[in-house]
Design a protein around this motif. Structure first.
Motif, PDB file in Angstrom:
ATOM      1  N   MET A  19      33.160  53.857  70.644  1.00 47.01           N
ATOM      2  CA  MET A  19      32.779  55.098  71.319  1.00 47.01           C
ATOM      3  C   MET A  19      31.270  55.125  71.549  1.00 47.01           C
ATOM      4  O   MET A  19      30.796  55.479  72.632  1.00 47.01           O
ATOM      5  CB  MET A  19      33.213  56.307  70.478  1.00 47.01           C
ATOM      6  N   PHE A  20      30.506  54.729  70.545  1.00 45.79           N
ATOM      7  CA  PHE A  20      29.048  54.679  70.687  1.00 45.79           C
ATOM      8  C   PHE A  20      28.666  53.655  71.756  1.00 45.79           C
ATOM      9  O   PHE A  20      27.825  53.937  72.624  1.00 45.79           O
ATOM     10  CB  PHE A  20      28.379  54.332  69.357  1.00 45.79           C
TER      11      PHE A  20
ATOM     12  N   GLN B 243      27.256  65.815  80.189  1.00 46.12           N
ATOM     13  CA  GLN B 243      26.179  65.791  79.194  1.00 46.12           C
ATOM     14  C   GLN B 243      26.742  65.859  77.774  1.00 46.12           C
ATOM     15  O   GLN B 243      26.362  65.074  76.898  1.00 46.12           O
ATOM     16  CB  GLN B 243      25.233  66.969  79.402  1.00 46.12           C
ATOM     17  N   GLU B 244      27.629  66.807  77.553  1.00 43.56           N
ATOM     18  CA  GLU B 244      28.215  66.965  76.218  1.00 43.56           C
ATOM     19  C   GLU B 244      29.016  65.729  75.816  1.00 43.56           C
ATOM     20  O   GLU B 244      28.946  65.295  74.665  1.00 43.56           O
ATOM     21  CB  GLU B 244      29.113  68.204  76.167  1.00 43.56           C
ATOM     22  N   GLY B 245      29.779  65.199  76.758  1.00 42.75           N
ATOM     23  CA  GLY B 245      30.563  63.994  76.468  1.00 42.75           C
ATOM     24  C   GLY B 245      29.677  62.853  76.023  1.00 42.75           C
ATOM     25  O   GLY B 245      29.967  62.161  75.036  1.00 42.75           O
TER      26      GLY B 245
ATOM     27  N   MET C 231      29.524  60.998  72.313  1.00 42.82           N
ATOM     28  CA  MET C 231      29.694  59.550  72.150  1.00 42.82           C
ATOM     29  C   MET C 231      28.525  58.919  71.414  1.00 42.82           C
ATOM     30  O   MET C 231      28.702  57.977  70.649  1.00 42.82           O
ATOM     31  CB  MET C 231      29.847  58.875  73.515  1.00 42.82           C
ATOM     32  N   LEU C 232      27.329  59.444  71.646  1.00 39.23           N
ATOM     33  CA  LEU C 232      26.129  58.860  71.056  1.00 39.23           C
ATOM     34  C   LEU C 232      25.711  59.536  69.757  1.00 39.23           C
ATOM     35  O   LEU C 232      24.577  59.357  69.305  1.00 39.23           O
ATOM     36  CB  LEU C 232      24.974  58.891  72.071  1.00 39.23           C
TER      37      LEU C 232
ATOM     38  N   LEU D 217      30.197  61.728  61.756  1.00 42.54           N
ATOM     39  CA  LEU D 217      30.280  62.891  62.639  1.00 42.54           C
ATOM     40  C   LEU D 217      30.783  62.551  64.051  1.00 42.54           C
ATOM     41  O   LEU D 217      31.226  63.433  64.779  1.00 42.54           O
ATOM     42  CB  LEU D 217      28.912  63.567  62.751  1.00 42.54           C
ATOM     43  N   ARG D 218      30.688  61.278  64.441  1.00 41.35           N
ATOM     44  CA  ARG D 218      31.099  60.866  65.780  1.00 41.35           C
ATOM     45  C   ARG D 218      32.607  60.996  65.937  1.00 41.35           C
ATOM     46  O   ARG D 218      33.372  60.653  65.040  1.00 41.35           O
ATOM     47  CB  ARG D 218      30.664  59.424  66.036  1.00 41.35           C
ATOM     48  N   GLN D 219      33.028  61.478  67.075  1.00 38.16           N
ATOM     49  CA  GLN D 219      34.452  61.691  67.325  1.00 38.16           C
ATOM     50  C   GLN D 219      35.165  60.390  67.690  1.00 38.16           C
ATOM     51  O   GLN D 219      34.554  59.444  68.191  1.00 38.16           O
ATOM     52  CB  GLN D 219      34.652  62.702  68.454  1.00 38.16           C
ATOM     53  N   THR D 220      36.459  60.384  67.435  1.00 37.58           N
ATOM     54  CA  THR D 220      37.302  59.277  67.887  1.00 37.58           C
ATOM     55  C   THR D 220      37.581  59.476  69.375  1.00 37.58           C
ATOM     56  O   THR D 220      37.400  60.579  69.904  1.00 37.58           O
ATOM     57  CB  THR D 220      38.638  59.259  67.119  1.00 37.58           C
TER      58      THR D 220
END
Length: 148
Positions: free
Chosen positions: A38-39, A88-90, A94-95, A101-104
């Motif tokens: 994701m990152f 922007q939020e997406g 991802m970053l 805390l990062r989402q799957t």
């Protein structure tokens, strides 16, 4: 692959956890591969969105990702797409620097759907002052008495 890319000074799109572990020459990297991907995907979108390299984020000498450089690049992205809140939020989701805390990917899709639905609802609320006139001769939009 990332070990070879780092060693050969190739282009990187890797998460902080993987980057740090590879530079420390760890054989086993403890990370969530979905969140790491994701990152990496966020870095690719960032680079495509600002049309410039994101490689300065990866500081090989300090063996870390330079968060201040990342913030600057994200700010450029936001400046380039000021009206696309969902995009922007997406990207910021991802970053998220912290893997914890990062989402799957599935959670990100759910979040983006909710953001888009909220954006649509807010847009409808903003447009509630518009009345559509069903007059074939006029065929126009009229505004209510709300001051518009």
């Amino acid at each position: 692959v990332q070990k070879m890319n780092i060693h050969n000074q190739e282009i990187l799109y890797t998460s902080p956890a993987v980057f740090k572990a590879v530079l420390k020459k760890k054989k086993q990297i403890r990370h969530n591969p979905f969140k790491s991907d994701m990152f990496a995907f966020g870095m690719i979108i960032l680079e495509a969105g600002i049309l410039e390299s994101v490689q300065d984020v990866y500081n090989r000498s300090t063996r870390s990702i330079d968060e201040s450089v990342l913030v600057e690049l994200v700010e450029k992205f936001i400046d380039r797409y000021p009206d696309d809140y969902v995009l922007q939020e997406g990207l910021m989701i991802m970053l998220e620097f912290s893997e914890k805390l990062r989402q799957t990917p599935s959670k990100l899709l759910e979040t983006l759907r909710e953001l888009k639905e909220n954006e649509i609802e807010e847009g409808r609320a903003k447009m509630s002052h518009i009345k559509y006139v069903n007059d074939p001769m006029m065929n126009k939009v009229q505004f209510s008495d709300s001051g518009y």
